[in-house]
Scaffold this motif. Structure first.
Motif, PDB file in Angstrom:
ATOM      1  N   LYS A   1       0.826  -1.216   0.000  1.00 35.07           N
ATOM      2  CA  LYS A   1       0.000   0.000   0.000  1.00 35.07           C
ATOM      3  C   LYS A   1       0.860   1.265   0.000  1.00 35.07           C
ATOM      4  CE  LYS A   1      -3.573  -2.700   0.546  1.00 35.07           C
ATOM      5  NZ  LYS A   1      -4.402  -2.643   1.765  1.00 35.07           N
ATOM      6  N   ILE A   2       1.966   1.219   0.746  1.00 32.98           N
ATOM      7  CA  ILE A   2       2.832   2.395   0.874  1.00 32.98           C
ATOM      8  C   ILE A   2       4.291   1.961   0.742  1.00 32.98           C
ATOM      9  CG2 ILE A   2       3.689   4.196   2.437  1.00 32.98           C
ATOM     10  CD1 ILE A   2       0.931   4.268   3.736  1.00 32.98           C
ATOM     11  N   ALA A   3       5.043   2.675  -0.095  1.00 37.17           N
ATOM     12  CA  ALA A   3       6.493   2.495  -0.175  1.00 37.17           C
ATOM     13  C   ALA A   3       7.129   3.867  -0.006  1.00 37.17           C
ATOM     14  CB  ALA A   3       6.899   1.885  -1.506  1.00 37.17           C
ATOM     15  N   VAL A   4       8.129   3.948   0.860  1.00 36.87           N
ATOM     16  CA  VAL A   4       8.724   5.251   1.160  1.00 36.87           C
ATOM     17  C   VAL A   4      10.240   5.113   1.325  1.00 36.87           C
ATOM     18  CG1 VAL A   4       8.147   4.914   3.605  1.00 36.87           C
ATOM     19  CG2 VAL A   4       8.753   7.196   2.792  1.00 36.87           C
ATOM     20  N   GLY A   5      10.977   6.027   0.708  1.00 36.73           N
ATOM     21  CA  GLY A   5      12.422   6.069   0.902  1.00 36.73           C
ATOM     22  C   GLY A   5      12.739   6.774   2.210  1.00 36.73           C
ATOM     23  N   VAL A   6      13.562   6.149   3.044  1.00 34.27           N
ATOM     24  CA  VAL A   6      13.807   6.699   4.387  1.00 34.27           C
ATOM     25  C   VAL A   6      15.278   6.939   4.698  1.00 34.27           C
ATOM     26  CG1 VAL A   6      11.672   5.762   5.349  1.00 34.27           C
ATOM     27  CG2 VAL A   6      13.765   4.376   5.416  1.00 34.27           C
ATOM     28  N   GLY A   7      16.163   6.724   3.732  1.00 34.10           N
ATOM     29  CA  GLY A   7      17.577   7.023   3.960  1.00 34.10           C
ATOM     30  C   GLY A   7      18.120   6.357   5.207  1.00 34.10           C
ATOM     31  N   GLY A   8      18.765   7.159   6.069  1.00 39.88           N
ATOM     32  CA  GLY A   8      19.383   6.617   7.286  1.00 39.88           C
ATOM     33  C   GLY A   8      18.492   6.647   8.505  1.00 39.88           C
ATOM     34  N   THR A   9      17.176   6.717   8.293  1.00 37.75           N
ATOM     35  CA  THR A   9      16.234   6.808   9.420  1.00 37.75           C
ATOM     36  C   THR A   9      16.442   5.708  10.450  1.00 37.75           C
ATOM     37  OG1 THR A   9      14.489   8.020   8.271  1.00 37.75           O
ATOM     38  CG2 THR A   9      13.793   6.521  10.011  1.00 37.75           C
ATOM     39  N   PHE A  10      16.684   4.488   9.993  1.00 33.56           N
ATOM     40  CA  PHE A  10      16.778   3.379  10.957  1.00 33.56           C
ATOM     41  C   PHE A  10      18.082   3.408  11.749  1.00 33.56           C
ATOM     42  CE2 PHE A  10      13.503   1.822   8.042  1.00 33.56           C
ATOM     43  CZ  PHE A  10      12.505   1.574   8.966  1.00 33.56           C
ATOM     44  N   ASP A  11      19.057   4.174  11.298  1.00 30.34           N
ATOM     45  CA  ASP A  11      20.256   4.376  12.113  1.00 30.34           C
ATOM     46  C   ASP A  11      19.944   5.262  13.316  1.00 30.34           C
ATOM     47  OD1 ASP A  11      21.906   2.847  10.433  1.00 30.34           O
ATOM     48  OD2 ASP A  11      22.221   4.550   9.094  1.00 30.34           O
ATOM     49  N   PHE A  12      18.989   6.177  13.145  1.00 33.34           N
ATOM     50  CA  PHE A  12      18.531   6.984  14.283  1.00 33.34           C
ATOM     51  C   PHE A  12      17.682   6.131  15.216  1.00 33.34           C
ATOM     52  CE2 PHE A  12      19.222  10.314  11.049  1.00 33.34           C
ATOM     53  CZ  PHE A  12      20.061  11.152  11.756  1.00 33.34           C
ATOM     54  N   ILE A  13      16.790   5.329  14.651  1.00 37.86           N
ATOM     55  CA  ILE A  13      15.899   4.498  15.471  1.00 37.86           C
ATOM     56  C   ILE A  13      16.694   3.458  16.260  1.00 37.86           C
ATOM     57  CG2 ILE A  13      14.064   2.749  15.348  1.00 37.86           C
ATOM     58  CD1 ILE A  13      12.794   4.395  13.115  1.00 37.86           C
ATOM     59  N   SER A  14      17.744   2.915  15.648  1.00 39.33           N
ATOM     60  CA  SER A  14      18.562   1.904  16.340  1.00 39.33           C
ATOM     61  C   SER A  14      19.497   2.525  17.369  1.00 39.33           C
ATOM     62  CB  SER A  14      19.395   1.119  15.317  1.00 39.33           C
ATOM     63  OG  SER A  14      20.443   1.923  14.804  1.00 39.33           O
ATOM     64  N   GLY A  15      19.690   3.846  17.272  1.00 42.70           N
ATOM     65  CA  GLY A  15      20.599   4.521  18.192  1.00 42.70           C
ATOM     66  C   GLY A  15      22.034   4.592  17.710  1.00 42.70           C
ATOM     67  N   LYS A  16      22.308   4.080  16.502  1.00 44.76           N
ATOM     68  CA  LYS A  16      23.660   4.164  15.946  1.00 44.76           C
ATOM     69  C   LYS A  16      24.081   5.616  15.752  1.00 44.76           C
ATOM     70  CE  LYS A  16      25.464   0.038  15.022  1.00 44.76           C
ATOM     71  NZ  LYS A  16      26.858  -0.359  15.326  1.00 44.76           N
ATOM     72  N   ILE A  17      23.116   6.444  15.366  1.00 45.38           N
ATOM     73  CA  ILE A  17      23.357   7.880  15.234  1.00 45.38           C
ATOM     74  C   ILE A  17      22.356   8.591  16.133  1.00 45.38           C
ATOM     75  CG2 ILE A  17      23.399   9.862  13.681  1.00 45.38           C
ATOM     76  CD1 ILE A  17      23.941   7.971  11.381  1.00 45.38           C
ATOM     77  N   SER A  18      22.843   9.500  16.963  1.00 45.78           N
ATOM     78  CA  SER A  18      21.943  10.209  17.872  1.00 45.78           C
ATOM     79  C   SER A  18      21.351  11.429  17.180  1.00 45.78           C
ATOM     80  CB  SER A  18      22.689  10.648  19.134  1.00 45.78           C
ATOM     81  OG  SER A  18      23.770  11.505  18.803  1.00 45.78           O
ATOM     82  N   ARG A  19      20.081  11.690  17.436  1.00 41.39           N
ATOM     83  CA  ARG A  19      19.435  12.880  16.891  1.00 41.39           C
ATOM     84  C   ARG A  19      19.869  14.117  17.685  1.00 41.39           C
ATOM     85  NH1 ARG A  19      13.370  13.089  15.054  1.00 41.39           N
ATOM     86  NH2 ARG A  19      14.354  14.689  13.744  1.00 41.39           N
TER      87      ARG A  19
END
Length: 235
Positions: free
Chosen positions: A176-194
């Motif tokens: 239903k939905i496809a979206v490009g998210v780049g490095g979003t999951f690196d923020f969610i995993s905590g690899k990169i801090s916001r």
């Protein structure tokens, strides 16, 4: 749908509640909807890549991601505000929340050189959305005969992720939905801090990212905060 046009790319100007309603609506209807979270670097790249520009304009929803887009648009007299901004991280959390609530399936397309491993990403997501039905796949494992997940996040970076969705739209059966998210999951995993909230609220997240990853981010920051405004204000 309300929108502005900036450097030849149409960008939606919706309230957060309108975006949430639209995402929920997309999940209730058949047919693939492509979402793009457009940041300044996207717009610079689109001036050099006509295929990428065409894909952004063909997207069912192109959201402004980056305060520089807001500020430059306002200087140009366009009707847009910070409330219209929605980052890739925010879109991802909104969709994961919907997926969990509605028991929709999720796939994440990860590159082989992903900064965060699939185990780190899945663990982080399940900590926040324990009932989410989710798995990761590689970019080359889309089987034309198999139904896909309801929501597909593509974490290949721009413009590769937007082109991947466009090229595979006939194979994403049931999505239903496809979206490009780049490095979003690196923020969610905590690899990169916001960045701290106060920096995000005043549009200085780019400075935080430059501080955290100077070598990796320098060229991208230059394109976003110098090249983009120059192009937008002089074209």
């Amino acid at each position: 749908m309300n929108h502005i046009e900036l450097l030849g790319v149409k960008i939606a100007t919706l309230k957060p509640s309108e975006i949430q309603s639209l995402l929920a609506d997309f999940l209730q209807h058949t047919g693939l909807k492509q979402i793009a979270t457009v940041n300044p670097e996207f717009l610079v790249t689109a001036q050099e890549d006509s295929e990428f520009k065409a894909i952004l304009n063909a997207a069912d929803l192109a959201l402004p991601d980056g305060v520089c887009i807001i500020y430059v648009s306002k200087v140009l007299g366009k009707k847009i505000s910070l409330t219209n901004r929605m980052t890739g991280v925010e879109v991802t959390h909104a969709l994961l929340k919907l997926a969990e609530a509605q028991q929709k399936s999720v796939e994440i397309v990860l590159p082989a050189n992903s900064l965060s491993s699939k185990e780190e990403i899945l663990t982080s997501i399940h900590e926040q959305y324990p009932h989410c039905i989710i798995r990761t796949i590689s970019p080359d494992t889309v089987d034309e005969q198999s139904p896909r997940a309801d929501i597909v996040f593509v974490a290949l970076g721009a413009p590769q992720q937007e082109k991947w969705i466009w090229e595979h739209r006939e194979k994403l059966l049931g999505t239903k939905i496809a979206v490009g998210v780049g490095g979003t999951f690196d923020f969610i995993s905590g690899k990169i801090s916001r960045a701290p909230h106060w920096m995000r609220s005043v549009g200085l997240e780019w400075l935080w990212r430059l501080y955290k990853e100077p070598k990796r981010r320098f060229r991208r920051i230059i394109r976003a905060v110098i090249v983009f405004p120059w192009l937008a204000l002089t074209k």
